[in-house]
Motif scaffolding. Structure first.
Motif, PDB file in Angstrom:
ATOM      1  N   HIS A 114      31.345   8.382 -11.088  1.00  0.00           N
ATOM      2  CA  HIS A 114      31.205   6.885 -11.825  1.00  0.00           C
ATOM      3  C   HIS A 114      29.426   6.923 -12.366  1.00  0.00           C
ATOM      4  O   HIS A 114      29.154   5.558 -13.516  1.00  0.00           O
ATOM      5  CB  HIS A 114      30.688   6.062 -10.741  1.00  0.00           C
ATOM      6  CG  HIS A 114      32.245   5.533 -11.118  1.00  0.00           C
ATOM      7  ND1 HIS A 114      33.256   4.687 -11.657  1.00  0.00           N
ATOM      8  CD2 HIS A 114      33.516   5.421  -9.825  1.00  0.00           C
ATOM      9  CE1 HIS A 114      34.338   4.639 -11.228  1.00  0.00           C
ATOM     10  NE2 HIS A 114      35.026   5.212  -9.795  1.00  0.00           N
ATOM     11  N   VAL A 115      28.415   7.889 -12.096  1.00  0.00           N
ATOM     12  CA  VAL A 115      27.526   8.154 -12.795  1.00  0.00           C
ATOM     13  C   VAL A 115      27.346   7.993 -14.302  1.00  0.00           C
ATOM     14  O   VAL A 115      26.830   7.634 -14.804  1.00  0.00           O
ATOM     15  CB  VAL A 115      26.456   9.549 -12.139  1.00  0.00           C
ATOM     16  CG1 VAL A 115      25.397   9.491 -12.747  1.00  0.00           C
ATOM     17  CG2 VAL A 115      26.404   9.214 -10.288  1.00  0.00           C
ATOM     18  N   CYS A 116      28.947   8.698 -14.658  1.00  0.00           N
ATOM     19  CA  CYS A 116      28.881   9.181 -16.137  1.00  0.00           C
ATOM     20  C   CYS A 116      28.723   7.517 -16.498  1.00  0.00           C
ATOM     21  O   CYS A 116      29.020   7.700 -18.124  1.00  0.00           O
ATOM     22  CB  CYS A 116      30.009   9.859 -16.396  1.00  0.00           C
ATOM     23  SG  CYS A 116      29.506  11.571 -15.496  1.00  0.00           S
ATOM     24  N   ILE A 117      29.294   6.659 -16.267  1.00  0.00           N
ATOM     25  CA  ILE A 117      29.487   5.507 -17.248  1.00  0.00           C
ATOM     26  C   ILE A 117      28.620   4.491 -16.674  1.00  0.00           C
ATOM     27  O   ILE A 117      27.604   3.797 -17.337  1.00  0.00           O
ATOM     28  CB  ILE A 117      30.625   4.630 -15.777  1.00  0.00           C
ATOM     29  CG1 ILE A 117      31.973   5.146 -15.968  1.00  0.00           C
ATOM     30  CG2 ILE A 117      30.594   3.341 -16.375  1.00  0.00           C
ATOM     31  CD1 ILE A 117      33.168   4.555 -15.803  1.00  0.00           C
ATOM     32  N   GLU A 118      27.959   4.747 -14.895  1.00  0.00           N
ATOM     33  CA  GLU A 118      26.788   3.872 -14.949  1.00  0.00           C
ATOM     34  C   GLU A 118      25.452   4.099 -16.132  1.00  0.00           C
ATOM     35  O   GLU A 118      24.721   3.430 -16.694  1.00  0.00           O
ATOM     36  CB  GLU A 118      25.588   4.295 -13.625  1.00  0.00           C
ATOM     37  CG  GLU A 118      26.841   3.182 -12.327  1.00  0.00           C
ATOM     38  CD  GLU A 118      26.865   4.483 -11.669  1.00  0.00           C
ATOM     39  OE1 GLU A 118      25.803   4.767 -10.980  1.00  0.00           O
ATOM     40  OE2 GLU A 118      28.301   3.769 -10.447  1.00  0.00           O
ATOM     41  N   LEU A 119      25.082   5.869 -16.056  1.00  0.00           N
ATOM     42  CA  LEU A 119      24.230   6.456 -16.851  1.00  0.00           C
ATOM     43  C   LEU A 119      24.072   6.463 -17.534  1.00  0.00           C
ATOM     44  O   LEU A 119      23.634   6.285 -18.920  1.00  0.00           O
ATOM     45  CB  LEU A 119      23.858   7.687 -16.250  1.00  0.00           C
ATOM     46  CG  LEU A 119      22.484   7.331 -14.343  1.00  0.00           C
ATOM     47  CD1 LEU A 119      21.917   8.185 -14.910  1.00  0.00           C
ATOM     48  CD2 LEU A 119      21.906   6.359 -14.635  1.00  0.00           C
ATOM     49  N   LEU A 120      25.304   6.639 -18.623  1.00  0.00           N
ATOM     50  CA  LEU A 120      25.386   6.770 -20.067  1.00  0.00           C
ATOM     51  C   LEU A 120      26.614   6.221 -20.873  1.00  0.00           C
ATOM     52  O   LEU A 120      26.926   6.047 -22.320  1.00  0.00           O
ATOM     53  CB  LEU A 120      26.076   8.481 -20.107  1.00  0.00           C
ATOM     54  CG  LEU A 120      25.185   9.589 -19.382  1.00  0.00           C
ATOM     55  CD1 LEU A 120      27.098  10.609 -19.306  1.00  0.00           C
ATOM     56  CD2 LEU A 120      24.507  10.029 -20.585  1.00  0.00           C
ATOM     57  N   ASP A 121      27.095   4.994 -19.863  1.00  0.00           N
ATOM     58  CA  ASP A 121      28.062   3.840 -20.309  1.00  0.00           C
ATOM     59  C   ASP A 121      29.111   4.685 -20.858  1.00  0.00           C
ATOM     60  O   ASP A 121      29.998   4.011 -22.518  1.00  0.00           O
ATOM     61  CB  ASP A 121      27.403   3.177 -22.089  1.00  0.00           C
ATOM     62  CG  ASP A 121      27.685   1.559 -22.096  1.00  0.00           C
ATOM     63  OD1 ASP A 121      28.596   1.472 -20.654  1.00  0.00           O
ATOM     64  OD2 ASP A 121      27.884   1.176 -22.995  1.00  0.00           O
ATOM     65  N   ALA A 122      29.867   5.827 -20.423  1.00  0.00           N
ATOM     66  CA  ALA A 122      30.696   6.168 -21.217  1.00  0.00           C
ATOM     67  C   ALA A 122      32.321   5.448 -20.813  1.00  0.00           C
ATOM     68  O   ALA A 122      32.470   4.890 -19.959  1.00  0.00           O
ATOM     69  CB  ALA A 122      31.206   7.076 -19.700  1.00  0.00           C
ATOM     70  N   LYS A 123      32.944   5.745 -21.808  1.00  0.00           N
ATOM     71  CA  LYS A 123      34.365   4.383 -21.658  1.00  0.00           C
ATOM     72  C   LYS A 123      34.993   5.774 -21.775  1.00  0.00           C
ATOM     73  O   LYS A 123      35.358   6.861 -21.419  1.00  0.00           O
ATOM     74  CB  LYS A 123      34.548   4.641 -23.463  1.00  0.00           C
ATOM     75  CG  LYS A 123      33.144   3.414 -23.906  1.00  0.00           C
ATOM     76  CD  LYS A 123      32.429   2.424 -23.601  1.00  0.00           C
ATOM     77  CE  LYS A 123      31.912   1.358 -24.546  1.00  0.00           C
ATOM     78  NZ  LYS A 123      30.381   1.476 -23.462  1.00  0.00           N
ATOM     79  N   PRO A 124      36.203   4.903 -20.567  1.00  0.00           N
ATOM     80  CA  PRO A 124      37.021   5.714 -20.093  1.00  0.00           C
ATOM     81  C   PRO A 124      38.561   5.856 -21.336  1.00  0.00           C
ATOM     82  O   PRO A 124      38.756   5.110 -22.698  1.00  0.00           O
ATOM     83  CB  PRO A 124      37.656   4.980 -19.308  1.00  0.00           C
ATOM     84  CG  PRO A 124      36.678   4.284 -18.738  1.00  0.00           C
ATOM     85  CD  PRO A 124      36.665   4.056 -20.064  1.00  0.00           C
ATOM     86  N   VAL A 125      38.919   7.518 -21.912  1.00  0.00           N
ATOM     87  CA  VAL A 125      40.208   6.982 -22.399  1.00  0.00           C
ATOM     88  C   VAL A 125      40.934   8.199 -22.124  1.00  0.00           C
ATOM     89  O   VAL A 125      41.183   9.283 -20.445  1.00  0.00           O
ATOM     90  CB  VAL A 125      39.418   8.411 -24.065  1.00  0.00           C
ATOM     91  CG1 VAL A 125      38.702   7.590 -24.504  1.00  0.00           C
ATOM     92  CG2 VAL A 125      38.972   9.621 -23.759  1.00  0.00           C
ATOM     93  N   GLN A 126      42.244   8.274 -22.496  1.00  0.00           N
ATOM     94  CA  GLN A 126      43.742   9.371 -21.879  1.00  0.00           C
ATOM     95  C   GLN A 126      44.140  10.477 -23.600  1.00  0.00           C
ATOM     96  O   GLN A 126      44.136  10.139 -23.974  1.00  0.00           O
ATOM     97  CB  GLN A 126      44.233   9.006 -21.763  1.00  0.00           C
ATOM     98  CG  GLN A 126      44.003   7.361 -20.080  1.00  0.00           C
ATOM     99  CD  GLN A 126      44.774   7.428 -19.848  1.00  0.00           C
ATOM    100  OE1 GLN A 126      46.215   6.356 -20.451  1.00  0.00           O
ATOM    101  NE2 GLN A 126      45.198   6.514 -18.733  1.00  0.00           N
TER     102      GLN A 126
END
Length: 163
Positions: A146-158
């Motif tokens: 979840h650090v990727c979402i918090e620090l990078l604003d990463a968007k989930p994809v499939q």
């Protein structure tokens, strides 16, 4: 951690420390073209939990990062459709190095030279911990995904394909 296992700071680890992110360091012997499969094998990790950072570009040569399981490929067709692009393709190594500021094989999504949109394979977020490049060849850091979402604003994809 013994002195021998400590790796000097990188832009990635500096960013993690500045944001008070707990991480573990996992140096290993880098193998040219060994990829995530090699690092997982050497470190005794499941390749599914080793996350590779891929520098790609859309049809207009705009760079983006994709975080993918070490034992999966990216369906560029599915990715393009999900992010609203006509097409997506991997960048040539020299272009990827220029965008990220890291050498291919040592690309971390943290502390990149350019700010780029980041996309993370949805199933990575279900893992308790991941190992991801710490900003140099032969060096992974262990973090909560979840650090990727918090620090990078990463968007989930499939967009994962089994290799």
């Amino acid at each position: 951690m013994s002195k021998k296992d400590h790796v000097s700071g990188t832009p990635a680890t500096q960013l993690l420390k500045a944001n008070k992110v707990a991480f573990t360091e996992h140096p290993y012997e880098y193998l040219e073209h060994g990829g995530a499969q090699h690092s997982a094998e050497v470190l005794g990790f499941d390749p599914f939990t080793v996350v590779k950072t891929l520098v790609m570009q859309d049809q207009d040569a705009r760079p983006l990062l994709v975080l993918m399981h070490g034992n999966r490929k990216v369906s560029t067709k599915n990715l393009a459709r999900q992010i609203g692009a006509k097409s997506v393709e991997p960048c040539k190594p020299e272009v990827a190095n220029r965008h990220s500021g890291y050498l291919v094989g040592g690309t971390s999504p943290f502390g990149t030279r350019k700010t780029m949109p980041v996309y993370i394979e949805q199933s990575i977020l279900d893992l308790p911990r991941i190992a991801i490049n710490g900003g140099r060849r032969g060096y992974l850091v262990g973090i909560a995904p979840h650090v990727c979402i918090e620090l990078l604003d990463a968007k989930p994809v499939q967009c994962a394909l089994v290799e």
